[in-house]
Design a protein around this motif. Sequence first.
Motif, PDB file in Angstrom:
ATOM      1  N   ILE A  92       0.695  -1.230  -0.280  1.00  0.00           N
ATOM      2  CA  ILE A  92       0.153  -0.005  -0.128  1.00  0.00           C
ATOM      3  C   ILE A  92       0.647   1.119  -0.004  1.00  0.00           C
ATOM      4  N   GLY A  93       0.599   2.114  -0.886  1.00  0.00           N
ATOM      5  CA  GLY A  93       1.479   4.317  -1.075  1.00  0.00           C
ATOM      6  C   GLY A  93       0.587   4.459  -0.298  1.00  0.00           C
ATOM      7  N   GLU A  94       1.025   5.771   0.290  1.00  0.00           N
ATOM      8  CA  GLU A  94       0.412   6.503   0.802  1.00  0.00           C
ATOM      9  C   GLU A  94       0.342   7.662  -0.025  1.00  0.00           C
ATOM     10  N   GLU A  95      -0.377   8.721  -0.685  1.00  0.00           N
ATOM     11  CA  GLU A  95      -0.233  10.511  -1.140  1.00  0.00           C
ATOM     12  C   GLU A  95      -1.868  11.001  -0.654  1.00  0.00           C
ATOM     13  N   TRP A  96      -0.741  12.195  -0.799  1.00  0.00           N
ATOM     14  CA  TRP A  96      -1.784  13.408  -0.296  1.00  0.00           C
ATOM     15  C   TRP A  96      -2.764  13.689  -1.973  1.00  0.00           C
ATOM     16  N   VAL A  97      -4.011  13.804  -1.694  1.00  0.00           N
ATOM     17  CA  VAL A  97      -5.417  14.319  -2.495  1.00  0.00           C
ATOM     18  C   VAL A  97      -5.607  15.940  -2.121  1.00  0.00           C
ATOM     19  N   SER A  98      -5.882  16.397  -2.388  1.00  0.00           N
ATOM     20  CA  SER A  98      -7.226  17.310  -2.483  1.00  0.00           C
ATOM     21  C   SER A  98      -8.503  17.042  -2.181  1.00  0.00           C
ATOM     22  N   SER A  99      -8.668  17.800  -0.939  1.00  0.00           N
ATOM     23  CA  SER A  99     -10.357  17.457  -0.531  1.00  0.00           C
ATOM     24  C   SER A  99     -11.117  18.563  -0.855  1.00  0.00           C
ATOM     25  N   GLU A 100     -11.180  18.921  -1.666  1.00  0.00           N
ATOM     26  CA  GLU A 100     -12.259  20.326  -2.366  1.00  0.00           C
ATOM     27  C   GLU A 100     -12.907  18.906  -2.837  1.00  0.00           C
ATOM     28  N   PRO A 101     -14.651  19.229  -2.773  1.00  0.00           N
ATOM     29  CA  PRO A 101     -15.953  17.924  -3.485  1.00  0.00           C
ATOM     30  C   PRO A 101     -16.040  17.925  -4.823  1.00  0.00           C
ATOM     31  N   SER A 102     -16.216  16.897  -5.441  1.00  0.00           N
ATOM     32  CA  SER A 102     -15.945  17.188  -6.407  1.00  0.00           C
ATOM     33  C   SER A 102     -17.136  17.757  -7.007  1.00  0.00           C
ATOM     34  N   ALA A 103     -17.371  18.439  -8.116  1.00  0.00           N
ATOM     35  CA  ALA A 103     -18.734  19.022  -8.364  1.00  0.00           C
ATOM     36  C   ALA A 103     -20.048  18.609  -8.717  1.00  0.00           C
ATOM     37  N   ALA A 104     -21.001  19.165  -7.889  1.00  0.00           N
ATOM     38  CA  ALA A 104     -22.520  18.316  -8.302  1.00  0.00           C
ATOM     39  C   ALA A 104     -22.316  18.016  -9.096  1.00  0.00           C
ATOM     40  N   PRO A 105     -24.031  17.620  -9.485  1.00  0.00           N
ATOM     41  CA  PRO A 105     -24.544  17.299 -10.869  1.00  0.00           C
ATOM     42  C   PRO A 105     -24.960  18.696 -11.190  1.00  0.00           C
ATOM     43  N   ILE A 106     -25.010  18.952 -13.040  1.00  0.00           N
ATOM     44  CA  ILE A 106     -25.347  19.680 -13.291  1.00  0.00           C
ATOM     45  C   ILE A 106     -26.892  20.000 -14.118  1.00  0.00           C
ATOM     46  N   PRO A 107     -27.972  20.979 -13.260  1.00  0.00           N
ATOM     47  CA  PRO A 107     -28.861  20.480 -13.668  1.00  0.00           C
ATOM     48  C   PRO A 107     -29.735  20.592 -15.457  1.00  0.00           C
ATOM     49  N   ASP A 108     -30.158  19.551 -16.075  1.00  0.00           N
ATOM     50  CA  ASP A 108     -30.017  19.498 -17.769  1.00  0.00           C
ATOM     51  C   ASP A 108     -31.508  20.786 -17.405  1.00  0.00           C
TER      52      ASP A 108
END
Length: 748
Positions: A192-208
């Motif tokens: 197992i390796g360790e890495e740093w990731v951004s914790s910004e939430p992923s973008a919400a789905p866009i209304p159609d």
Amino acid sequence: MAELPANSAGVEVDRSLSTRVRVMLPLPLPEALDYLPPDGAMPPEPGRFVRVGLGSRRLIGVVWDAGDGEVPVERLRPVLDILPTPPLRPELRRFVERVAAYTLAPPGMVLRMAMSVEEALLPRAPRRVCAITPAGLAILDEEAGPGQKLTAARRRVLQALHDDGACSTAELARRAGCGAGVVRGLIAAGHIGEEWVSSEPSAAPIPDWDAAGPQLSADQAGAAHRLVERVAEGGFSVTVLDGVTGSGKTETYFAAIAAALAAGRQVLVLLPEIALGAQWLDRFKRRFGAMPAEWHSDVSQSARRDTWRAVANGQARIVVGARSALFLPFAELGLVVVDEEHDASYKQEDGVCYQARDMAVLRASIAKIPIILVSATPSLETVVNVSRDRYRRVHLPRRHAEASLPRIDLVDMRQQRVEAGRFLSPPLVTALGETLMAGEQVLLFLNRRGYAPLTLCRACGHRFQCPNCTAWLVEHRFTARLICHHCGYAAPVPALCPECMTAGTLVPCGPGVERLHEEVAARFPQARTALMVSDLLQGPRAAAELAEAMVEQRYDVLIGTQIVAKGHHFPMLTLVGVVDADLGLVGGDLRATERTYQLLQQVAGRAGRAERPGRVLLQTYMPDQPVMRALAAGDRDRFLAAEAEARRAAGLPPFGRLAALIVSAGDAEAADFAARALARAAPQLPGIAVLGPAAAPLAILRGRHRRRFLVKADRGANLQAVLRDWLARVRVSGSVRVQADIDPYSFL
Ligand code: ADP
Ligand code: ZN
């Protein structure tokens, strides 16, 4: 910045004059404060969020503009750091200034509403996560074959990581059901390796926005077309979407929302807090295939943080929220919708006293975008603005499909015999029985929480009063408590009267929804009844579940306060009984009749929304009151005309201007002293009348003694300037608060 040698001070000060910046802090200060740029750096541009020192504190503020240079530069402190947050746009800064000027609130307190989630201003620290390495993958693969090299726990860990993706060490141990030591062992082994990731939430789905809505009727299509036109045109405009309950206003303004989204703009929809139910959200989701961002008191702090950032960086395309959503940092706002624009809850009564509907119009004008005000019973202010051609009006005169408007009848309570302790008149009881027989549903409306509004001792006459407020305590049987509806004070119901010490002498006086519930259960034991009251429902989800149960006909009779009046659509509900139609008329507030009309019309609008026709019975002791007659006759325009005439004659808003000043202090003497000082300095100008000071009707609230002034002015008067000047001439001691309320709604 370093100390300056005396001989070069002139030159040096000149240079720093142009580089100093004014920073607005979210504090009740009269204006922004001057700071120097951070050591050795360029001055941050206006709008940037910065951290500065004030006294011993470190605070986040916003660079407002270039400094004006009154404070000698030697006394200025440098900005500590410049935050990487997107800057506060000029549009929002102007809005903060204008709201502050209008409400007489310190600009910092208005800014505070625009930066209400401090965590949103700081980038979220990256998180460290575990991920499976190629070696780990290889060994997991081999495991499928013979020769087990891994312990069972290690295998579970690798499998979990492989199946569910990267996560923290602790989370991984939890998923695999083992200790963190096992995970650390695998890290040491290189699996197992360790890495740093951004914790910004992923973008919400866009209304159609292209998703097809329902086929609009001719009326609706015409109205939708005019709204879409406003959006396409761009620029500031106010349109009132005026249509009876159930006419399809929501469907119609959805068309305008789709147009704004399609044009790449963000949309803000304001709803009164209590209408922000799941029903609206579900409807939006059904139409546009994605949820809007939500902004109201039930949204968690971390969701607020994410929403604030998503609004600022343009990821959130549409926000639906309560009044405070007005202060969100939209990147490209293109349309504002204020639904139920007449609703009094748009007026915030403490802190910064502002009317969110009016401020929404201001925000749209600054942003140069269209705004739509929606209501079945528009406020008199809005109606007058339409008649003055300031606002355009789009009208939906009919209910959708076959549904007709319910018939409204008055029950003259002076003519009715009702037993003591009972509150339903014979005509209402008969109608209830008939409706239940027909397998249809009933709504009983009473705008009083609790069991009874007053509890007193039969033996000595003792009444229960709140120790902090000039108000009676209200008995709540479900929770077995006496509660103050103003400050929340609560005490158990005592067994003995605390005054005369007799047992069993306490009697409830008057009806509350809990008592009404008891009466319905006694009269119709077979009926399935439910109470819809804010204090018995935990959050909007609970209200939504109850509404759902109503739609599915799991209840026959719904009893509730004004929380039932808003937005609900119950197809099988055909009878609405208003237990005390006169309730809102007491209290003498200038909008009492208007509000009664709106509320009762709205409650009535719950009846007969589908194929089956509805009827409404209003129990009243004042059947001759113009408001009752207008409700029975369904003659809104005549009511509005009469109401407008009465206000015009009295010089009241929207034909004149009003402001309240509330002076409050921990003790009565301090409040009186300050009130007298203000009275001595009161403005004496033509077109301005100052009434008071008088003890406020709620003379003591949350332990503070309150005195009120009411300032009446001609419509053209600069009320704010007059008040600002008045307040500036009077010094009050630190323990006294003087709160201005421009265009007050509550007179308590
Ligand atoms: P309002 O907002 O004016 O009270 P709504 O938009 O809530 O009215 O509409 C009332 C009911 O009628 C809702 O259930 C809605 O889905 C339905 N409705 C309105 N217009 C249409 C339409 N054109 N086609 C199908 N259903 C409609
Ligand atoms: Zn109280």
